[in-house]
Each structure stands twice: as C-alpha cells, then as structure tokens.
Design a protein around this motif. Structure first.
Motif, PDB file in Angstrom:
ATOM      1  N   SER A   8      -4.810  19.459  35.162  1.00 48.93           N
ATOM      2  CA  SER A   8      -3.434  19.488  34.657  1.00 48.93           C
ATOM      3  C   SER A   8      -2.924  18.077  34.388  1.00 48.93           C
ATOM      4  CB  SER A   8      -2.517  20.203  35.648  1.00 48.93           C
ATOM      5  OG  SER A   8      -2.526  19.561  36.912  1.00 48.93           O
ATOM      6  N   ALA A   9      -3.288  17.131  35.256  1.00 51.04           N
ATOM      7  CA  ALA A   9      -2.886  15.743  35.035  1.00 51.04           C
ATOM      8  C   ALA A   9      -3.566  15.163  33.800  1.00 51.04           C
ATOM      9  CB  ALA A   9      -3.206  14.901  36.265  1.00 51.04           C
ATOM     10  N   PHE A  10      -4.806  15.562  33.570  1.00 54.85           N
ATOM     11  CA  PHE A  10      -5.539  15.100  32.380  1.00 54.85           C
ATOM     12  C   PHE A  10      -4.845  15.569  31.107  1.00 54.85           C
ATOM     13  CE2 PHE A  10      -9.058  15.932  29.302  1.00 54.85           C
ATOM     14  CZ  PHE A  10      -9.431  14.609  29.077  1.00 54.85           C
ATOM     15  N   ALA A  11      -4.486  16.861  31.042  1.00 47.36           N
ATOM     16  CA  ALA A  11      -3.779  17.379  29.866  1.00 47.36           C
ATOM     17  C   ALA A  11      -2.450  16.655  29.671  1.00 47.36           C
ATOM     18  CB  ALA A  11      -3.560  18.884  30.009  1.00 47.36           C
ATOM     19  N   LYS A  12      -1.767  16.370  30.765  1.00 48.14           N
ATOM     20  CA  LYS A  12      -0.469  15.696  30.667  1.00 48.14           C
ATOM     21  C   LYS A  12      -0.612  14.263  30.151  1.00 48.14           C
ATOM     22  CE  LYS A  12       3.753  14.561  33.243  1.00 48.14           C
ATOM     23  NZ  LYS A  12       3.854  13.193  32.712  1.00 48.14           N
ATOM     24  N   LEU A  13      -1.609  13.534  30.629  1.00 44.12           N
ATOM     25  CA  LEU A  13      -1.734  12.144  30.189  1.00 44.12           C
ATOM     26  C   LEU A  13      -2.081  12.078  28.705  1.00 44.12           C
ATOM     27  CD1 LEU A  13      -4.914  10.825  29.929  1.00 44.12           C
ATOM     28  CD2 LEU A  13      -4.884  11.391  32.342  1.00 44.12           C
ATOM     29  N   LEU A  14      -2.808  13.077  28.193  1.00 44.70           N
ATOM     30  CA  LEU A  14      -3.068  13.126  26.753  1.00 44.70           C
ATOM     31  C   LEU A  14      -1.776  13.411  25.987  1.00 44.70           C
ATOM     32  CD1 LEU A  14      -6.454  15.081  26.503  1.00 44.70           C
ATOM     33  CD2 LEU A  14      -6.081  12.624  26.666  1.00 44.70           C
ATOM     34  N   ARG A  15      -1.010  14.385  26.459  1.00 42.78           N
ATOM     35  CA  ARG A  15       0.252  14.713  25.778  1.00 42.78           C
ATOM     36  C   ARG A  15       1.227  13.535  25.832  1.00 42.78           C
ATOM     37  NH1 ARG A  15      -0.617  20.249  28.072  1.00 42.78           N
ATOM     38  NH2 ARG A  15      -0.955  21.625  26.267  1.00 42.78           N
ATOM     39  N   ASP A  16       1.236  12.827  26.953  1.00 41.15           N
ATOM     40  CA  ASP A  16       2.132  11.680  27.084  1.00 41.15           C
ATOM     41  C   ASP A  16       1.785  10.575  26.084  1.00 41.15           C
ATOM     42  OD1 ASP A  16       3.529  12.915  29.085  1.00 41.15           O
ATOM     43  OD2 ASP A  16       2.626  11.775  30.732  1.00 41.15           O
ATOM     44  N   GLU A  17       0.536  10.549  25.630  1.00 43.38           N
ATOM     45  CA  GLU A  17       0.109   9.556  24.646  1.00 43.38           C
ATOM     46  C   GLU A  17       0.443  10.005  23.221  1.00 43.38           C
ATOM     47  OE1 GLU A  17      -1.290   5.762  24.109  1.00 43.38           O
ATOM     48  OE2 GLU A  17      -1.364   6.778  26.055  1.00 43.38           O
ATOM     49  N   GLY A  18       0.986  11.248  23.099  1.00 47.60           N
ATOM     50  CA  GLY A  18       1.351  11.772  21.791  1.00 47.60           C
ATOM     51  C   GLY A  18       0.338  12.714  21.193  1.00 47.60           C
ATOM     52  N   VAL A  19      -0.692  13.077  21.966  1.00 49.32           N
ATOM     53  CA  VAL A  19      -1.757  13.954  21.474  1.00 49.32           C
ATOM     54  C   VAL A  19      -1.260  15.396  21.407  1.00 49.32           C
ATOM     55  CG1 VAL A  19      -4.077  14.848  21.952  1.00 49.32           C
ATOM     56  CG2 VAL A  19      -3.528  12.452  22.433  1.00 49.32           C
ATOM     57  N   THR A  20      -1.649  16.107  20.341  1.00 49.63           N
ATOM     58  CA  THR A  20      -1.407  17.542  20.252  1.00 49.63           C
ATOM     59  C   THR A  20      -2.569  18.254  20.934  1.00 49.63           C
ATOM     60  OG1 THR A  20      -0.216  17.324  18.163  1.00 49.63           O
ATOM     61  CG2 THR A  20      -1.056  19.521  18.724  1.00 49.63           C
ATOM     62  N   VAL A  21      -2.302  18.873  22.071  1.00 49.52           N
ATOM     63  CA  VAL A  21      -3.334  19.469  22.917  1.00 49.52           C
ATOM     64  C   VAL A  21      -3.321  20.985  22.772  1.00 49.52           C
ATOM     65  CG1 VAL A  21      -4.070  19.846  25.315  1.00 49.52           C
ATOM     66  CG2 VAL A  21      -3.303  17.575  24.577  1.00 49.52           C
ATOM     67  N   VAL A  22      -4.504  21.571  22.599  1.00 50.93           N
ATOM     68  CA  VAL A  22      -4.678  23.024  22.613  1.00 50.93           C
ATOM     69  C   VAL A  22      -5.577  23.360  23.801  1.00 50.93           C
ATOM     70  CG1 VAL A  22      -5.543  25.050  21.373  1.00 50.93           C
ATOM     71  CG2 VAL A  22      -4.477  23.168  20.096  1.00 50.93           C
ATOM     72  N   GLU A  23      -5.089  24.165  24.719  1.00 54.38           N
ATOM     73  CA  GLU A  23      -5.863  24.542  25.897  1.00 54.38           C
ATOM     74  C   GLU A  23      -6.610  25.844  25.600  1.00 54.38           C
ATOM     75  OE1 GLU A  23      -3.900  23.931  29.741  1.00 54.38           O
ATOM     76  OE2 GLU A  23      -2.143  23.218  28.624  1.00 54.38           O
ATOM     77  N   VAL A  24      -7.930  25.781  25.642  1.00 55.24           N
ATOM     78  CA  VAL A  24      -8.784  26.889  25.232  1.00 55.24           C
ATOM     79  C   VAL A  24      -9.289  27.650  26.458  1.00 55.24           C
ATOM     80  CG1 VAL A  24     -10.884  27.549  23.995  1.00 55.24           C
ATOM     81  CG2 VAL A  24      -9.493  25.632  23.163  1.00 55.24           C
ATOM     82  N   ASP A  25      -8.888  28.900  26.539  1.00 55.39           N
ATOM     83  CA  ASP A  25      -9.377  29.809  27.579  1.00 55.39           C
ATOM     84  C   ASP A  25      -9.280  29.173  28.972  1.00 55.39           C
ATOM     85  OD1 ASP A  25      -9.911  31.626  25.558  1.00 55.39           O
ATOM     86  OD2 ASP A  25     -11.981  30.978  25.314  1.00 55.39           O
ATOM     87  N   ASP A  26     -10.377  29.239  29.722  1.00 51.79           N
ATOM     88  CA  ASP A  26     -10.401  28.776  31.116  1.00 51.79           C
ATOM     89  C   ASP A  26     -10.923  27.342  31.213  1.00 51.79           C
ATOM     90  OD1 ASP A  26     -12.926  29.417  30.225  1.00 51.79           O
ATOM     91  OD2 ASP A  26     -13.583  30.367  32.089  1.00 51.79           O
ATOM     92  N   TRP A  27     -10.494  26.470  30.307  1.00 54.35           N
ATOM     93  CA  TRP A  27     -11.073  25.124  30.221  1.00 54.35           C
ATOM     94  C   TRP A  27     -11.007  24.360  31.535  1.00 54.35           C
ATOM     95  CZ3 TRP A  27      -8.656  20.397  31.036  1.00 54.35           C
ATOM     96  CH2 TRP A  27      -7.268  20.439  31.193  1.00 54.35           C
ATOM     97  N   GLU A  28      -9.949  24.602  32.335  1.00 53.29           N
ATOM     98  CA  GLU A  28      -9.765  23.827  33.567  1.00 53.29           C
ATOM     99  C   GLU A  28     -10.939  23.984  34.545  1.00 53.29           C
ATOM    100  OE1 GLU A  28      -5.515  25.488  32.658  1.00 53.29           O
ATOM    101  OE2 GLU A  28      -7.622  26.147  32.460  1.00 53.29           O
TER     102      GLU A  28
END
Length: 303
Positions: A8-28
């Motif tokens: 979850s922190a990884f997805a957040k740090l990407l979004r904080d950099e301005g990245v458009t993130v798509v979470e696919v299925d059970d990626w975590e």
C-alpha cells in the motif's frame, strides 16, 4: 540496499509522484516469494515487452506464460502512461546478471560492461515492463517516458538513491537489448533532473469518480437485442466496460457503450472471479459485484 515498503505504501509513493496507478487483481500478494526472497533491493530495472495492446500486455505480465510464470514485473507501463501494478514481491523479470553491475548500482558507481550472468536479479531489483515492440521503430510516447521517469524517481526518492540506481535490462544481463528505442543514459538524466527539483511534485486533485446507476445499467444489459427488443442507451455502460478492460476481462474493441453479449460474458467472468457461480454469475450486474468493480476501478454505484 534497502527494504521495500509495504504494497500500500508503494502504491501511494507512486501516486504521490503524480503517477496514474491501476491496481490489477490481487497484485499486493501476487509474487514468486516461494522461490526465494525479494530484497534487500538495490535499484530499478526497466524492460520492454515485445508486445502491443495494453490489455494483452498487462495480462501476460501478470500471468506469465509456459516456462516463465508470472508476475513478470511489479508494474506494466502502457503507452498511455498508466502504471498497472501486477505483482509485489519476487517477480520473474531480471534473471541472472552481472555481480559487478550490482556492486556498481549499490555503490552509486559508473556501470561496468555486463559480461557475466552469475547473480540473482529477481531478488535485488524492482522491475517495470514497458509496452513496446522493441524493434527500434515502435514509438515511445512522451507520456510513457514520463511515467518511467516518475516511477524511477519515486522509488529512488523513497530509498534515498540517485539516478545511478536505475538501469535497463540490457545493462544487467548479457545478450539483452531492452529497453530499445531510447537510451538509459537519457532516462537517468531525466530522473536526476526530477530528483534535483526542490519543489514537491505537483499532485493533481483526484478526479471526480463517475457515477453508475445500477437500475439503468441493468436495463441496458437486459435490453440487448439478443435478449429482447431495442437496446437502451446509457453512458454508465462505457464506464463499466472500461473497468472490465482494465481488469483484463473484456477486449478493448468491445468497449463500445453497448451492453451486448461480449460485455455480458466479461461481467460474468468478473462475477465468477468474486466467487459467484450458476445463475448468480449470469453477466447481469448486481449491487455487490458492481460496487466491488467500482471500488477497484474508480467509479461510484447508486441504486
């Protein structure tokens, strides 16, 4: 050398950099950790996919293929600049590479020639596969190059690394040519410029989520000519079809705003993915399954 953050922190740090993130299925939790550890991590590795078509590319990188099971990376960067997270943990992306290169990355040194394959890269690197045919002719849209820059800078910023921690597959494993079509030296220069910026990255406000009316959607699904009469037109159908495309359940060519047979079949596959079976997986949306789709792919459901 560092410990990766939580998913979850990884997805957040990407979004904080301005990245458009798509979470696919059970990626975590989708990874190859049973084959060995992931981490400590030392850098970011960039690849090209030798594929075209975002949905197909994401599916291959998530699931892998005969002889090389997925995930094949942590994120897939498609030509539209979106980053599709398909796994987190050990991934089959780097293979065996040169221990001299790993020492250079770890010590922020100039890269030597990669002339050996003796060190496990799947343990040591974040991996991003980028949608491109890799023939030297397939273009790299600026929005895609920007996303590569952003994800690389975000990870470097988190771990306190500089641009020398970002390498291409061709710089790690002898015989590899990816990424082809731009140079890693130019990408590292972009990452360095981004990391040197003193102002925090501009984070755009979250766009307002589309709203899908369940009753209108069901009416559109049941009015398909193959079922009965003249189809009902409703804009929410396109929203749901886009989510099904992102989930890898519907080919983009069928995302046409018409809840026809292909969309019904795709939605039935979504229902089965949630554990429904029999008549409960008939491809006609219900509140629970539609809300689950909206929560994952960015729309709100009203009754």
């Amino acid at each position: 050398m560092a410990t990766p953050p939580s998913a979850s922190a990884f997805a957040k740090l990407l979004r904080d950099e301005g990245v458009t993130v798509v979470e696919v299925d059970d990626w975590e939790t989708h990874n190859r950790n049973h084959m060995g550890p992931w981490g400590p991590v030392h850098g970011v590795m960039i690849h090209h996919t030798v594929t075209s078509g975002s949905a197909r590319t994401v599916a291959i990188c998530r699931d892998g293929y005969s002889g090389l099971p997925g995930p094949l990376c942590h994120g897939v960067i498609t030509k539209d600049g979106r980053v599709h997270l398909v796994g987190y943990g050990r991934a089959n992306h780097a293979g065996l590479g040169d221990d001299d290169v790993l020492r250079a990355v770890s010590g922020d040194l100039a890269l030597p020639a990669d002339d050996e394959a003796n060190t496990d890269g799947n343990r040591a690197f974040y991996g991003f596969e980028c949608e491109n045919l890799g023939d030297g002719h397939d273009p790299w849209p600026e929005v895609q190059l920007l996303a590569i820059e952003q994800v690389s800078a975000a990870i470097c910023r988190y771990h306190g690394w500089d641009q020398r921690s970002v390498i291409g597959h061709l710089e790690w494993q002898p015989g590899k040519v990816d990424p082809r079509g731009f140079t890693m030296a130019s990408m590292r220069a972009r990452v360095a410029d981004r990391l040197e910026e003193t102002a925090p990255p501009v984070v755009l406000p979250e766009p307002q989520k589309p709203v899908v009316d369940l009753s209108r959607l069901v009416a559109a699904a049941l009015s398909d000519p193959a079922r009965s009469g003249t189809p009902v037109t409703y804009a929410g159908v396109k929203t749901v079809e886009t989510a099904l495309v992102d989930a890898g359940l519907l080919q983009r060519v069928y995302s046409d705003g018409h809840f026809g047979g292909a969309t019904v079949d795709a939605y039935a596959r979504w229902q089965r993915r949630l554990g429904y079976s029999g008549t409960a997986a008939d491809g006609i949306p219900g509140m629970t399954s539609l809300k689950r789709l909206g929560d994952k792919y960015g729309f709100t459901v009203v009754a």
